[in-house]
Design an enzyme around this catalytic site. Structure first.
Site, PDB file in Angstrom:
ATOM      1  N   GLU A 163       0.822  -1.215   0.000  1.00 43.17           N
ATOM      2  CA  GLU A 163       0.000   0.000   0.000  1.00 43.17           C
ATOM      3  C   GLU A 163       0.855   1.263   0.000  1.00 43.17           C
ATOM      4  O   GLU A 163       0.809   2.084   0.928  1.00 43.17           O
ATOM      5  CB  GLU A 163      -0.957  -0.009   1.192  1.00 43.17           C
ATOM      6  CG  GLU A 163      -1.981  -1.121   1.096  1.00 43.17           C
ATOM      7  CD  GLU A 163      -3.063  -1.052   2.157  1.00 43.17           C
ATOM      8  OE1 GLU A 163      -2.814  -0.450   3.211  1.00 43.17           O
ATOM      9  OE2 GLU A 163      -4.138  -1.606   1.925  1.00 43.17           O
ATOM     10  N   GLU A 223      -6.561  -7.967  -0.654  1.00 46.50           N
ATOM     11  CA  GLU A 223      -6.913  -8.066   0.770  1.00 46.50           C
ATOM     12  C   GLU A 223      -8.383  -7.717   0.970  1.00 46.50           C
ATOM     13  O   GLU A 223      -8.905  -6.785   0.360  1.00 46.50           O
ATOM     14  CB  GLU A 223      -6.117  -7.054   1.604  1.00 46.50           C
ATOM     15  CG  GLU A 223      -4.653  -7.291   1.718  1.00 46.50           C
ATOM     16  CD  GLU A 223      -3.991  -6.202   2.598  1.00 46.50           C
ATOM     17  OE1 GLU A 223      -4.661  -5.589   3.437  1.00 46.50           O
ATOM     18  OE2 GLU A 223      -2.788  -5.977   2.400  1.00 46.50           O
TER      19      GLU A 223
HETATM   20  C1  GAL Z   1      -4.270  -2.994   4.911  1.00 41.29           C
HETATM   21  C2  GAL Z   1      -2.800  -3.385   5.026  1.00 41.29           C
HETATM   22  C3  GAL Z   1      -2.647  -4.652   5.832  1.00 41.29           C
HETATM   23  C4  GAL Z   1      -3.436  -4.564   7.104  1.00 41.29           C
HETATM   24  C5  GAL Z   1      -4.873  -4.256   6.784  1.00 41.29           C
HETATM   25  C6  GAL Z   1      -5.762  -4.146   7.986  1.00 41.29           C
HETATM   26  O1  GAL Z   1      -4.451  -1.681   4.545  1.00 41.29           O
HETATM   27  O2  GAL Z   1      -2.248  -3.571   3.760  1.00 41.29           O
HETATM   28  O3  GAL Z   1      -1.277  -4.852   6.093  1.00 41.29           O
HETATM   29  O4  GAL Z   1      -2.902  -3.572   7.911  1.00 41.29           O
HETATM   30  O5  GAL Z   1      -4.939  -3.026   6.120  1.00 41.29           O
HETATM   31  O6  GAL Z   1      -7.073  -3.785   7.620  1.00 41.29           O
END
Ligand code: GAL
Length: 680
Positions: A156, A315
């Site tokens: 990110e 994710e």
């Molecule tokens: C994302 C990040 C992850 C984790 C996740 C939690 O933005 O890439 O590493 O922190 O959020 O929601």
């Protein structure tokens, strides 16, 4: 239409997510159990190494990769592929201690301390050097691993740095952009105002929070510079990886509509697009289908960066996050819907953050597939398992693409310029307006791409360009070309006020030659107080009805445009609010005021008819999408309501989820989904 899998090694829909075994190296029992449970949950891919730097290299020059090797081997032997991250998303303490230049400087000009994660200066040569060494090691050791599917650059990428290194790179960026001509810059930034003229490029500073924040051109160029610098950094990682492992594709995970970086620029460097989705499912302010439509908008932006291939959802979370204002659990059924929705919108993966909850630190209460409880008979695990089974059934969809007939322009430069503009009202609601208008298309079963103003408009029948305040060079001409060739363009209030550097167009808005396209000019724009409203009355054979207008009302002077709707109140009562102009083989609509959803939907319905785009009649609570491949189309119906739904006029085919043949009528249980493979 050719259906091409994203990866050579696997042609399934990917299911898995971030896996952080380095946090559990002292628990071989847990690592062993992970593999067993991943297989049970239908996991076929994991992302490794996102935050592993301090384990890979606990002190400068001392490397440990054996643990990773045995985990990768084990995963691969068990049918699980690997997305391997470069660990540049967070740095070990020794690096910052020894090379403080790697740490960012805030907008107040103060160097950060070591800590958190996204805190590195993208200009720092030392940081690049250290990342470069790490990449050489990782690619050398794992580049040929049979389980390696994809490189995941950093994590990110985001933020800004105001250090001296960044300052001088900014000055060089400007020197190049303005061809070493400081007067050119002064003109484009209109710096004679408030005596702001610069004599030399090296006098110019970033917009420090306690410094120069009043020059729109400077603010905008700083944002462009920041995107350029981040892209330059990302390219540094990518080029190294491409040199060392030319066969392994590269991505980085984007975040929703992340305002700081123009993703449309960064996307060009990547082999495929991936992003992280964390919506507020189950919120208390909108119906579930509305939340879903919002997510679909985000998916569409990501998909539209590379329209010829699927994207991947890197994710998401099967249960709850830990950073929303209220972290509500995903209710039973929502997870399945959200997974299929991602695929419906063009993703070939459903990934999670993360596989297993850590015991401590900042994300210990963030949802994961495996809870601290350690059991696989939990509701969440079972829902993930169900999703895994379901995604297996969607294998035929892998590699197919979404082919919308309509597109919306959403442009980062425009967003930045609108937000920075001093005038009208505080919150101009650019993103919200785009989302709302997009939602009306989706509600009517009409797929829409969401593209930047630089993208190719050629493929679409209808193009919606809300609040296109800033016109980059060439955009006006391309809009004209699109319309002249038979496209239907719909623009709104606030179109074409400024050039790419925020200088107002002279001679009438919309500028840069768009007066001719829309057949009008706007003379004034009225900003209404939140309680004020006006009404647009449509009284032509095209459309009849009165609809609420609010926030902004432009006073329009039509030249060749035909008036479709007029204001009914205030001193501009009886003057045009909505017009259309025939241009070449197409039409250019101009909506001079913010109209309520019912009014915009009524107008769009007429326009779809005119464009020959068929709306799908969908009961409330249903979202519909389609993907296309060599075997025909995949029709996705998602029931985001708690009602049994009866859908008619469904394309006949086989429901990949139930295996049943669907003729024309489809019955969907509450929170259920159907994916119909309809052959040509
Ligand atoms: C994302 C990040 C992850 C984790 C996740 C939690 O933005 O890439 O590493 O922190 O959020 O929601």
């Amino acid at each position: 239409m050719n259906q091409k899998p994203l990866f050579k090694k696997i042609d399934e829909i990917l299911h898995g997510g971030d896996y952080n075994p380095e946090q559990w190296l002292d628990r071989p029992d847990i690592l062993k159990e992970d593999i067993r449970l991943m297989k049970q949950a239908g996991v076929n891919v994991v992302t490794l190494g996102v935050f592993s730097w301090s384990v890979y290299e606990p002190s400068e020059g001392e490397f440990h990769f054996d643990w990773l090797e045995s985990i990768m081997d084990n995963l691969y032997q068990n049918g699980i592929f690997i997305i391997l991250a470069t660990p540049s998303g967070a740095r070990p303490a020794w690096l910052d201690e020894k090379y403080p230049e790697a740490m960012r400087v805030s907008s107040a000009g103060v160097r950060n301390h070591h800590g958190v994660r996204h805190n590195h200066c993208m200009s720092s040569p030392k940081y690049r050097e250290k990342v470069g060494i790490m990449i050489q090691k990782l690619a050398g050791k794992f580049g040929k691993h049979p389980g390696l599917l994809l490189w995941h650059i950093s994590n990110e990428l985001g933020g800004e740095c105001y250090c001296d290194l960044c300052k001088s790179r900014f000055q060089e960026f400007l020197r190049k952009k303005y061809k070493d001509n400081i007067d050119g810059l002064n003109q484009e930034w209109w710096t004679t105002f408030w005596s702001h003229r610069f004599n030399r490029f090296d006098q110019i500073e970033p917009p420090y929070s306690n410094g120069e924040g009043s020059i729109h051109g400077l603010n905008l160029d700083w944002k462009r510079f920041n995107t350029w610098n981040m892209t330059d950094y990302m390219r540094f990682e990518i080029e190294l990886l491409r040199k060392l492992t030319p066969d392994v594709p590269v991505t980085t995970n984007f975040m929703r509509l992340y305002k700081t970086l123009d993703y449309s620029v960064m996307a060009k460097e990547l082999d495929l697009i991936s992003w992280d989705v964390y919506p507020e499912w189950e919120n208390d302010y909108e119906a579930a289908v509305k939340t879903a439509n919002g997510v679909s908008f985000d998916h569409s932006i990501m998909r539209s960066f590379k329209r010829d291939r699927p994207f991947i959802l890197m994710e998401s979370v099967p249960s709850l996050v830990n950073w929303h204002p209220y972290n509500k659990l995903k209710r039973p059924g929502t997870h399945k819907l959200s997974c299929v929705q991602a695929v419906a919108c063009g993703s070939d993966m459903v990934g999670y953050f993360q596989w297993r909850k850590g015991r401590g630190s900042y994300e210990q209460f963030h949802g994961a597939v495996m809870d601290h409880l350690g059991r696989s008979d939990t509701r969440v695990f079972k829902e993930v398992e169900e999703a895994g089974n379901l995604l297996k059934k969607l294998q035929p969809v892998a590699g197919s693409i979404v082919k919308p007939q309509a597109a919306m322009i959403f442009d980062w430069n425009n967003w930045w310029a609108i937000e920075d503009m001093a005038g009208l009202s505080k919150d101009k609601k650019y993103g919200e307006t785009c989302r709302t208008l997009y939602g009306l298309f989706i509600k009517n079963g009409i797929e829409m791409d969401v593209i930047s103003s630089d993208a190719d408009f050629g493929d679409y029948k209808v193009l919606v360009a809300p609040m296109l305040y800033l016109l980059k060079p060439g955009v006006a001409d391309r809009l004209k070309e699109f319309t002249a060739k038979g496209g239907i363009l719909i623009a709104t209030y606030l179109t074409g006020y400024v050039n790419e550097n925020t200088l107002c167009w002279l001679g009438g808005f919309p500028g840069d030659g768009l007066l001719e396209l829309f057949g009008l000019y706007t003379e004034e724009i009225d900003t209404l107080y939140p309680k004020d409203t006006n009404t647009v009355s449509f009284q032509t054979e095209f459309l009849h009805g009165d609809y609420r207008a609010f926030d902004y009302c432009e006073i329009i002077k039509p030249q060749t445009a035909r008036v479709l709707g007029e204001y009914t109140r205030d001193f501009y009562s009886g003057t045009p609010a909505v017009t259309v102009n025939a241009y070449g083989k197409g039409y250019a609509y101009y909506v001079g005021t913010r109209i309520g959803e019912d009014g915009m939907e009524a107008l769009f319905k007429k326009i779809w008819e005119q464009a020959g785009i068929e709306a799908v009649s969908l009961p409330e609570g249903i979202e519909y999408h389609s993907r296309f491949g060599n075997g025909g189309s995949f029709e996705f119906y998602l029931n985001f309501s708690d009602k049994v739904q009866r859908l008619t006029e469904v394309k006949p085919g086989k429901n990949l989820i139930t295996g049943e043949t669907v003729a024309e009528v489809l019955i969907l249980e509450p929170f259920d989904v159907a994916v119909i493979h309809s052959k040509l």
